[in-house]
Design a protein around this motif. Structure first.
Motif, PDB file in Angstrom:
ATOM      1  N   ARG A 278       0.825  -1.210   0.000  1.00  0.00           N
ATOM      2  CA  ARG A 278       0.000   0.000   0.000  1.00  0.00           C
ATOM      3  C   ARG A 278       0.858   1.259   0.000  1.00  0.00           C
ATOM      4  N   GLU A 279       1.955   1.225   0.733  1.00  0.00           N
ATOM      5  CA  GLU A 279       2.834   2.392   0.788  1.00  0.00           C
ATOM      6  C   GLU A 279       3.552   2.593  -0.541  1.00  0.00           C
ATOM      7  N   ILE A 280       3.972   1.508  -1.175  1.00  0.00           N
ATOM      8  CA  ILE A 280       4.606   1.619  -2.488  1.00  0.00           C
ATOM      9  C   ILE A 280       3.627   2.175  -3.507  1.00  0.00           C
ATOM     10  N   LEU A 281       2.378   1.712  -3.487  1.00  0.00           N
ATOM     11  CA  LEU A 281       1.385   2.218  -4.433  1.00  0.00           C
ATOM     12  C   LEU A 281       1.120   3.706  -4.194  1.00  0.00           C
ATOM     13  N   ALA A 282       1.112   4.130  -2.937  1.00  0.00           N
ATOM     14  CA  ALA A 282       0.969   5.562  -2.642  1.00  0.00           C
ATOM     15  C   ALA A 282       2.126   6.347  -3.248  1.00  0.00           C
ATOM     16  N   MET A 283       3.349   5.795  -3.177  1.00  0.00           N
ATOM     17  CA  MET A 283       4.509   6.467  -3.758  1.00  0.00           C
ATOM     18  C   MET A 283       4.369   6.626  -5.265  1.00  0.00           C
ATOM     19  N   ALA A 284       3.672   5.703  -5.893  1.00  0.00           N
ATOM     20  CA  ALA A 284       3.516   5.711  -7.349  1.00  0.00           C
ATOM     21  C   ALA A 284       2.319   6.521  -7.815  1.00  0.00           C
ATOM     22  N   THR A 285       1.485   6.979  -6.885  1.00  0.00           N
ATOM     23  CA  THR A 285       0.242   7.648  -7.279  1.00  0.00           C
ATOM     24  C   THR A 285       0.106   9.006  -6.588  1.00  0.00           C
ATOM     25  N   HIS A 286      -0.564   9.036  -5.430  1.00  0.00           N
ATOM     26  CA  HIS A 286      -0.923  10.342  -4.888  1.00  0.00           C
ATOM     27  C   HIS A 286       0.236  11.082  -4.244  1.00  0.00           C
ATOM     28  N   HIS A 287       1.322  10.420  -3.875  1.00  0.00           N
ATOM     29  CA  HIS A 287       2.464  11.173  -3.345  1.00  0.00           C
ATOM     30  C   HIS A 287       3.092  12.046  -4.441  1.00  0.00           C
ATOM     31  N   GLY A 288       3.263  11.486  -5.618  1.00  0.00           N
ATOM     32  CA  GLY A 288       3.771  12.290  -6.730  1.00  0.00           C
ATOM     33  C   GLY A 288       2.798  13.375  -7.135  1.00  0.00           C
ATOM     34  N   ALA A 289       1.497  13.054  -7.096  1.00  0.00           N
ATOM     35  CA  ALA A 289       0.482  14.055  -7.431  1.00  0.00           C
ATOM     36  C   ALA A 289       0.536  15.220  -6.457  1.00  0.00           C
ATOM     37  N   GLU A 290       0.777  14.940  -5.179  1.00  0.00           N
ATOM     38  CA  GLU A 290       0.853  16.009  -4.182  1.00  0.00           C
ATOM     39  C   GLU A 290       2.057  16.920  -4.432  1.00  0.00           C
ATOM     40  N   ILE A 291       3.193  16.336  -4.805  1.00  0.00           N
ATOM     41  CA  ILE A 291       4.369  17.151  -5.103  1.00  0.00           C
ATOM     42  C   ILE A 291       4.080  18.101  -6.264  1.00  0.00           C
ATOM     43  N   LEU A 317      -2.512 -12.401 -13.733  1.00  0.00           N
ATOM     44  CA  LEU A 317      -3.135 -11.968 -12.484  1.00  0.00           C
ATOM     45  C   LEU A 317      -4.186 -12.922 -11.931  1.00  0.00           C
ATOM     46  N   THR A 318      -4.729 -13.800 -12.766  1.00  0.00           N
ATOM     47  CA  THR A 318      -5.805 -14.661 -12.282  1.00  0.00           C
ATOM     48  C   THR A 318      -5.363 -15.458 -11.052  1.00  0.00           C
ATOM     49  N   GLY A 319      -6.250 -15.513 -10.057  1.00  0.00           N
ATOM     50  CA  GLY A 319      -5.944 -16.230  -8.830  1.00  0.00           C
ATOM     51  C   GLY A 319      -5.281 -15.396  -7.761  1.00  0.00           C
ATOM     52  N   TYR A 320      -5.126 -14.090  -7.992  1.00  0.00           N
ATOM     53  CA  TYR A 320      -4.488 -13.260  -6.968  1.00  0.00           C
ATOM     54  C   TYR A 320      -5.324 -13.264  -5.694  1.00  0.00           C
ATOM     55  N   GLN A 321      -4.656 -13.153  -4.560  1.00  0.00           N
ATOM     56  CA  GLN A 321      -5.321 -13.166  -3.260  1.00  0.00           C
ATOM     57  C   GLN A 321      -5.340 -11.789  -2.595  1.00  0.00           C
ATOM     58  N   ASN A 322      -4.497 -10.898  -3.053  1.00  0.00           N
ATOM     59  CA  ASN A 322      -4.401  -9.567  -2.462  1.00  0.00           C
ATOM     60  C   ASN A 322      -4.271  -8.577  -3.612  1.00  0.00           C
ATOM     61  N   ALA A 323      -5.310  -7.766  -3.821  1.00  0.00           N
ATOM     62  CA  ALA A 323      -5.355  -6.907  -5.005  1.00  0.00           C
ATOM     63  C   ALA A 323      -4.217  -5.894  -5.021  1.00  0.00           C
ATOM     64  N   VAL A 324      -3.923  -5.267  -3.892  1.00  0.00           N
ATOM     65  CA  VAL A 324      -2.884  -4.236  -3.868  1.00  0.00           C
ATOM     66  C   VAL A 324      -1.517  -4.840  -4.134  1.00  0.00           C
ATOM     67  N   ARG A 325      -1.217  -5.963  -3.492  1.00  0.00           N
ATOM     68  CA  ARG A 325       0.068  -6.628  -3.757  1.00  0.00           C
ATOM     69  C   ARG A 325       0.164  -7.078  -5.207  1.00  0.00           C
ATOM     70  N   ALA A 326      -0.936  -7.522  -5.780  1.00  0.00           N
ATOM     71  CA  ALA A 326      -0.917  -7.961  -7.176  1.00  0.00           C
ATOM     72  C   ALA A 326      -0.595  -6.791  -8.105  1.00  0.00           C
ATOM     73  N   VAL A 327      -1.164  -5.625  -7.828  1.00  0.00           N
ATOM     74  CA  VAL A 327      -0.880  -4.444  -8.639  1.00  0.00           C
ATOM     75  C   VAL A 327       0.579  -4.040  -8.505  1.00  0.00           C
ATOM     76  N   VAL A 328       1.084  -4.036  -7.293  1.00  0.00           N
ATOM     77  CA  VAL A 328       2.421  -3.514  -7.023  1.00  0.00           C
ATOM     78  C   VAL A 328       3.520  -4.488  -7.446  1.00  0.00           C
ATOM     79  N   ARG A 329       3.351  -5.757  -7.168  1.00  0.00           N
ATOM     80  CA  ARG A 329       4.445  -6.706  -7.305  1.00  0.00           C
ATOM     81  C   ARG A 329       4.345  -7.626  -8.521  1.00  0.00           C
ATOM     82  N   ARG A 330       3.208  -7.618  -9.213  1.00  0.00           N
ATOM     83  CA  ARG A 330       3.011  -8.603 -10.269  1.00  0.00           C
ATOM     84  C   ARG A 330       2.509  -8.009 -11.585  1.00  0.00           C
ATOM     85  N   ALA A 331       1.619  -7.032 -11.537  1.00  0.00           N
ATOM     86  CA  ALA A 331       0.970  -6.520 -12.740  1.00  0.00           C
ATOM     87  C   ALA A 331       1.971  -5.849 -13.677  1.00  0.00           C
TER      88      ALA A 331
END
Length: 345
Positions: A278-291, A317-331
Motif C-alpha cells: 500500500r505504501e509503495i502504491l501511494a509512492m507511485a500515485t498520490h504522493h507524486g500528485a501532491e508534489i 493476475l488470475t488467482g491473486y489473493q491480495n489486489a494491492v500486492r498484485a498491482v504492485v508486485r506482479r501486474a
C-alpha cells in the motif's frame, strides 16, 4: 450534455487503497461517485500513476553507454546523454519523447515531473511532444531561468554543479516548482540542496543522520529512483527509512537507462525494501500528485478521472489473493485493459 461513464470491478478506493467490489462513476472528467456493491467483473480499477522523476529527452539514447559510470553517462555538460542530445535533431528528439509518453500512457501513467535539458528550446520540445496526448507533463526547465519561465518550474542538477540561488529565488517568485538532485553518489551535496529550500529532492541514496533530521524537520518530499541508482552503481536508497521521515514518491529517471514503467519501478522498490505494498502504491500515485499539485492519484469523489483498469483474469493476475500486492508486485502493461485520463474543466 454530461459525459458519463462507469467502471466496475474491484476498486482500490481512497488513499488507503481499500479493495472494494463496486463501481466508479465518471462525469465530465471527474470522479462523481464510488459505489460499493456486488458486480460481475474481474477487473481491478486503480488510480493512475504519477511518475515523479523523468528525463524523457533521453529517449533518443536508450541503452547507450554500457560500462560507463554515472558522471560519464549523465553529468552536465559532457556526459554521454548531453552529447547525444546535442547531436540529435529537433524532430528526432520530439518523436522519441512522444513515443515514450505513449508507452507511459499505455501503462496507466497520468502525469510525470520532467527534468528537461536544453533550456527554453528543450521545454518547448517537450510541449510539442506532449501535444494531443492526455498525459500531464510537469516540465521543469534547466540551465537557465528563462527555461523555468517557459515551463512549470526549475529542475537543478545538484548543489555540486552550481549554487542555483538565483534560480531558486526566481522560481519562488514565479510560484513554480523547484526540485534538485541530492545524495545520489555521496552525501556531499545534500546540505547545499537543502539550503535552497527545495520543494522536493531526488534520489537521496546516501543521506547521513543530520540530513534525515533536516528533511524531517522541513517535511521535504523525496523522489526515489531505485532502478536507476542500481544501474549507475551508486547504490540503492533506504526507502523504508526515508518513508519514516517524509513523503516519498517514485520516479523512473533516465529513459536512457530504464523503461518509464511504473509497474517495474513499483515491483523493484517493493522487493528491494519490503515496504508494504500500500505504501509503495501511494509512492507511485498520490504522493507524486501532491508534489506536483495535481488532483489525481486517488479514487474518490471530486478527483480528476485519471485511472486505469487491469484485467484481473489475465494469465498473469488470475488467482491473486491480495489486489494491492498484485498491482504492485506482479501486474504489468500487458495486464492493462483500459486507461482513462480525463480532467475536469
Amino acid at each position: 450534455m454530461s459525459d458519463r461513464s462507469v467502471l466496475e470491478g474491484t476498486i482500490l478506493r481512497g488513499k488507503a487503497f481499500e479493495a472494494i467490489e463496486g463501481r466508479v462513476i465518471l462525469s465530465d472528467g471527474q470522479i462523481v461517485g464510488v459505489e460499493e456493491e456486488p458486480v460481475e467483473s474481474d477487473d481491478v480499477v486503480v488510480p493512475a500513476f504519477v511518475n515523479a522523476h523523468t528525463h524523457i529527452g533521453d529517449s533518443i539514447a536508450k541503452e547507450a553507454g554500457e560500462g560507463l559510470d554515472l558522471d560519464e553517462l549523465v553529468a552536465p555538460p559532457d556526459g554521454l546523454k548531453h552529447r547525444l542530445l546535442r547531436e540529435a535533431s529537433h524532430e528526432e528528439t520530439v518523436a522519441a519523447m512522444e513515443r515514450s509518453l505513449g508507452y507511459m500512457r499505455q501503462g496507466g501513467t497520468a502525469a510525470c515531473i520532467e527534468f528537461r535539458e536544453g533550456g527554453v528550446d528543450g521545454v518547448r520540445a517537450m510541449a510539442e511532444a506532449a501535444e494531443g496526448l492526455d498525459v500531464d507533463v510537469v516540465t521543469l526547465g534547466r540551465e537557465e531561468i528563462a527555461a523555468m519561465e517557459a515551463g512549470d518550474g526549475f529542475g537543478a542538477s545538484g548543489a555540486r554543479d552550481g549554487e542555483f540561488g538565483r534560480e531558486r529565488t526566481a522560481t519562488r517568485k514565479a510560484g513554480k516548482l523547484f526540485g534538485i538532485h541530492a545524495g545520489e553518489r555521496d552525501p556531499d551535496d545534500i546540505n547545499g540542496a537543502l539550503d535552497l529550500d527545495p520543494d522536493f529532492l531526488v534520489h537521496m541514496v546516501h543521506p547521513e543522520p543530520i540530513h534525515l533530521d533536516r528533511v524531517e524537520d522541513r517535511n521535504v518530499p523525496i523522489v526515489v529512483c531505485p532502478r536507476s541508482n542500481l544501474v549507475t552503481g551508486v547504490g540503492t536508497p533506504d526507502i523504508a527509512e526515508l518513508a519514516s521521515r517524509t513523503t516519498v514518491a517514485l520516479g523512473t529517471d533516465n529513459v536512457m537507462l530504464n523503461s518509464p514503467s511504473m509497474f517495474r519501478e513499483m515491483e523493484f522498490a517493493a522487493k528491494l525494501s519490503d515496504v508494504p505494498a500500500r505504501e509503495i502504491l501511494a509512492m507511485a500515485t498520490h504522493h507524486g500528485a501532491e508534489i506536483a499539485d495535481l488532483n489525481c492519484g486517488v479514487i474518490e469523489e471530486d478527483r480528476d478521472a485519471r485511472l486505469f483498469v487491469l484485467d484481473g483474469d489475465s494469465d498473469n493476475l488470475t488467482g491473486y489473493q491480495n489486489a494491492v500486492r498484485a498491482v504492485v508486485r506482479r501486474a504489468g502493461v500487458a495486464d492493462v485493459r483500459e486507461v482513462v485520463l480525463q480532467t475536469a474543466e
